[in-house]
Design an enzyme around this catalytic site. Sequence first.
Site, PDB file in Angstrom:
ATOM      1  N   ASP A   8       8.026   2.619  -5.612  1.00 41.99           N
ATOM      2  CA  ASP A   8       7.492   2.265  -4.276  1.00 41.99           C
ATOM      3  C   ASP A   8       6.092   2.417  -4.503  1.00 41.99           C
ATOM      4  O   ASP A   8       5.301   3.392  -4.878  1.00 41.99           O
ATOM      5  CB  ASP A   8       7.808   3.655  -3.152  1.00 41.99           C
ATOM      6  CG  ASP A   8       7.046   3.549  -2.017  1.00 41.99           C
ATOM      7  OD1 ASP A   8       6.888   2.250  -1.639  1.00 41.99           O
ATOM      8  OD2 ASP A   8       6.650   4.361  -1.485  1.00 41.99           O
ATOM      9  N   GLU A  68       9.644  -2.555  -4.214  1.00 39.52           N
ATOM     10  CA  GLU A  68       9.349  -2.869  -2.799  1.00 39.52           C
ATOM     11  C   GLU A  68       8.359  -4.279  -2.832  1.00 39.52           C
ATOM     12  O   GLU A  68       7.413  -3.975  -3.447  1.00 39.52           O
ATOM     13  CB  GLU A  68       8.892  -2.174  -2.037  1.00 39.52           C
ATOM     14  CG  GLU A  68       9.074  -2.180  -0.491  1.00 39.52           C
ATOM     15  CD  GLU A  68       8.237  -0.935   0.373  1.00 39.52           C
ATOM     16  OE1 GLU A  68       9.310  -0.406   0.916  1.00 39.52           O
ATOM     17  OE2 GLU A  68       6.993  -0.806   0.563  1.00 39.52           O
ATOM     18  N   ASP A 140       7.051   9.617  -0.921  1.00 39.48           N
ATOM     19  CA  ASP A 140       7.039   8.372  -1.786  1.00 39.48           C
ATOM     20  C   ASP A 140       8.163   8.179  -2.829  1.00 39.48           C
ATOM     21  O   ASP A 140       8.741   7.158  -2.931  1.00 39.48           O
ATOM     22  CB  ASP A 140       5.870   8.290  -2.433  1.00 39.48           C
ATOM     23  CG  ASP A 140       4.655   8.054  -1.488  1.00 39.48           C
ATOM     24  OD1 ASP A 140       4.499   7.021  -0.679  1.00 39.48           O
ATOM     25  OD2 ASP A 140       3.544   8.822  -1.440  1.00 39.48           O
TER      26      ASP A 140
END
Length: 173
Positions: A8, A68, A140
């Site tokens: 992430d 992502e 996160d």
Amino acid sequence: MSIILGIDPGSRRTGFGVIDTSGRKPRYITSGCINLTKLVDIPSRLDSIFSHVQEICAQVSPTEFAIEQVFLGRNVDSALKLGHARGAAIVAAMQAGLPVHEYAARQVKQSVVGKGSATKEQVQHMVKVLLDLPGMPQEDAADALAIALCHAHFSASMGRIAGAVGSRRGRTV
């Protein structure tokens, strides 16, 4: 199957999560956050992301890499910094010889929670449940684990589809 490293990306904090999908259900290996707030300039932050992802790859030997995709919000500067962070992580994965898979945030949430508009708290909770974690992972890190889980689900689905292409009503065609 494989060991998946999910990332992430962020310019202030980058989450990472590693799962093993060789069993019947995904198994947690490790996760955490690369804290970049003490580094002042972007080049130093990117170097830190690159180095940490390389180190994670060396320690856990993942076979897959999932990250992502960039989403364009209201702040173009933030999106650009996010893109830089993604680039540093992707280059580290490529240097380790990993195939790179990218997923939209909505796709990750849909895969893990069941709805693309899920909150961060819902993602954290489902990651905890799906991986049988004893406690709630950092935000996160939970997002990174969700990205890895999304890739695991996507890969398994594609495997089932590929296996079904050559058969019809139980016969090979």
